[in-house]
Design an enzyme around this catalytic site. Structure first.
Site, PDB file in Angstrom:
ATOM      1  CE  LYS A   1      -3.923   2.095   2.491  1.00  0.00           C
ATOM      2  NZ  LYS A   1      -4.821   1.985   3.663  1.00  0.00           N
TER       3      LYS A   1
ATOM      4  CB  SER B   1      -8.021   4.253   2.746  1.00  0.00           C
ATOM      5  OG  SER B   1      -7.111   3.578   3.635  1.00  0.00           O
TER       6      SER B   1
ATOM      7  CB  SER C   1      -8.254   1.270   5.670  1.00  0.00           C
ATOM      8  OG  SER C   1      -8.923   2.489   5.897  1.00  0.00           O
TER       9      SER C   1
END
Length: 510
Positions: free
Chosen positions: A80, A155, A179
């Site tokens: 990420k 997210s 997330s």
């Protein structure tokens, strides 16, 4: 589609160790998959093909020379973009960090490299991890591999989509209010938020420091356990890092057994507000566990109803402080007003151009909540609610071993459907936020497909702090029982993302 990319991380690692597949072959197969489908999925912001192949060749060379490795050595992994990576751009999904290349690796990235894993690139995310759909990325949304017109969660939608689309066997994510777990719910993957402090946050671009936690994104519970075994542990660079040693999470999965396990169902999170198909799959999973020896107990956690309100005061307050560092002076974007300007004017112009609307919204809200005269009324009150949530967890875990909830109230919604309704978007995290407020671990794994739309549904389990192994035990047992009923993993039913579908999706995006 290459059979290599269909393998779980554990299976691929075993084949690499046995010499059946080289790390270079595995890495190239995943890079080819990214090239074939990511134009439509948009899971990645940056792919480091040259670096990945060089790292894979190095692992193959060292293994041939007799060096001993762990079970995930040679296996590719996605990262990420909230985690800094030496030599690769790290933007946190924001224009304000566009082009910034850090001089060091975040601790979790360093640990996966040391374990012989191969970072493929950086995955898309809501800007500074603020969002539940990955639509707030400054670089465009990620698409759900089950339906390219739907959100992949947020997210960390990029990490979840990369795993669901077989672009990577596993990924690193971050979880501030869900997330990792909410994207797992909508993409049919496995996502784990470890105990706060289990995994170092050093090198993670901070959103809310008391809530953020790094964790695994995978296709199986065992793969998540193997990855957590790599990244967990004390780090002197992180003052919140837990010093005590951790047991093997992979061992917990392998001995998975729910006989005698007490599972609490939080009544406040199992209500008529949950989509019918999500709720039905949740109760079917509970019934399956009960038939195999688990005891199901209803739990009352009255403070959970206020958790989301408290969270959306605490998070913006911490974010407004953490994001103050992006001032155009030291790194990242710099916008100079016409004719020059003072430092303050340059900073204002840079933040106006570099931050997106959701980031600005939360900075304003957080700054207001921390301002003189309002601190006690807002931030202080929210912290009191946080204490009540923690007490509800303590009372619940005195009665049961783990808690169970639907991971999110609905399946994946259409891209753009909630973009102009922030409050509706925030409610997606109603079941995941309490764990972050209390610092306890949580896992989401597939529970089936909702009958009304054929989209994935997740079930969430929560455990006391430092009892992450309980999640892997229960999660591993349920995964095995469900796959025995289904006859195959849930992702085997996902669309193939053929070249025809890719061409149609790309044409529609133009």
């Amino acid at each position: 589609m290459s059979e290599i990319i269909r393998l779980t991380a554990a299976e691929l690692g075993a084949k690499i160790a046995a010499g059946d597949v080289s790390s270079v072959e595995a890495t190239r197969a995943h890079l080819d998959r990214i090239a074939a489908v990511d134009g439509a999925v948009h899971a990645f912001l940056h792919v480091d093909a040259e670096g990945a192949l060089a790292a894979a060749a190095d692992v193959d060379r060292r293994r041939a020379a007799g060096e001993a490795f762990g079970p995930l050595a040679g296996v590719p992994i996605a990262v990420k973009d909230v985690l800094v990576t030496e030599g690769m751009p790290s933007t946190a999904g924001s224009r304000i960090l566009e082009g910034w290349i850090p001089p060091y690796d975040a601790t979790p990235v360093r640990l996966v490299r040391e374990a012989g894993m191969i970072p493929l690139g950086k995955t898309n995310m809501d800007e500074f991890a603020m969002g539940s759909s990955t639509e707030h990325s400054a670089y465009g949304p990620t698409h759900n591999p089950w339906d390219l017109d739907r959100i992949p969660g947020g997210s960390g939608g990029g990490s979840a989509a990369s795993v669901a689309a077989f672009e990577a066997p596993l990924a690193l994510g971050s979880d501030t209010g869900g997330s990792i777990r909410q994207p797992a719910h909508v993409t049919g993957t496995v996502g784990v938020k470890p105990t706060y402090g289990a995994v170092s946050r050093y090198g993670s671009i901070a959103l809310a420091s008391s809530l953020d936690q790094i964790g695994p994104v995978t296709r199986t519970v065992l793969d998540a356990a193997l990855l957590q075994d790599v990244i967990a542990g004390h780090d002197p660079h992180d003052s919140t890092s837990i010093a005590e040693p951790w047991p093997s999470m992979a061992d917990a999965v392998r001995r998975a057994d729910v006989a005698g396990v007490r599972i609490g169902v939080v009544k406040q999170l199992d209500s008529d507000g949950v989509q019918a198909g999500v709720r039905s799959r949740f109760h079917e999973a509970l019934a399956l566990l009960e038939r195999n020896g688990a005891e199901i107990v209803e739990i009352d956690a009255p403070s959970f109803e206020y958790a989301i309100a408290a969270y959306y005061l605490i998070l913006p307050a911490e974010a407004s402080s953490n994001l103050a560092k992006f001032d155009s002076v030291r790194f990242g974007l710099r916008v100079t007003p016409e004719g020059g300007g003072t430092v303050e004017q340059v900073m204002a112009a840079t933040r106006e151009a570099g931050f997106g609307p959701e980031v600005k919204r939360r900075i304003i809200l957080g700054t207001y909540a921390l301002s003189a005269g309002y601190y006690d009324a807002y931030y202080g009150s929210a912290q009191k609610v946080r204490t009540l949530v923690q007490r509800d967890f303590d009372a619940a875990f005195a009665k049961v071993d783990v808690l169970a909830t639907p991971t999110a109230p609905t399946t994946a919604f259409k891209l753009g459907e909630k973009l102009d309704d922030p409050l509706s978007m925030y409610l997606n995290d109603v079941a995941t936020i309490p764990a972050n407020l209390a610092g306890v671990p949580g896992i989401s794994l597939p529970a089936g497909l909702a009958p009304e739309d054929g989209l994935p549904v997740g079930i969430q389990f929560l455990a006391p702090a430092r009892q992450d192994a309980r999640l892997y035990n229960v999660g591993g047992a349920l995964e095995r029982l469900l796959e025995a009923e289904w006859g195959a993993p849930l992702l085997s039913r996902a669309p193939d993302l053929s070249s025809h579908e890719m061409a149609a999706a790309e044409e529609g995006a133009l």
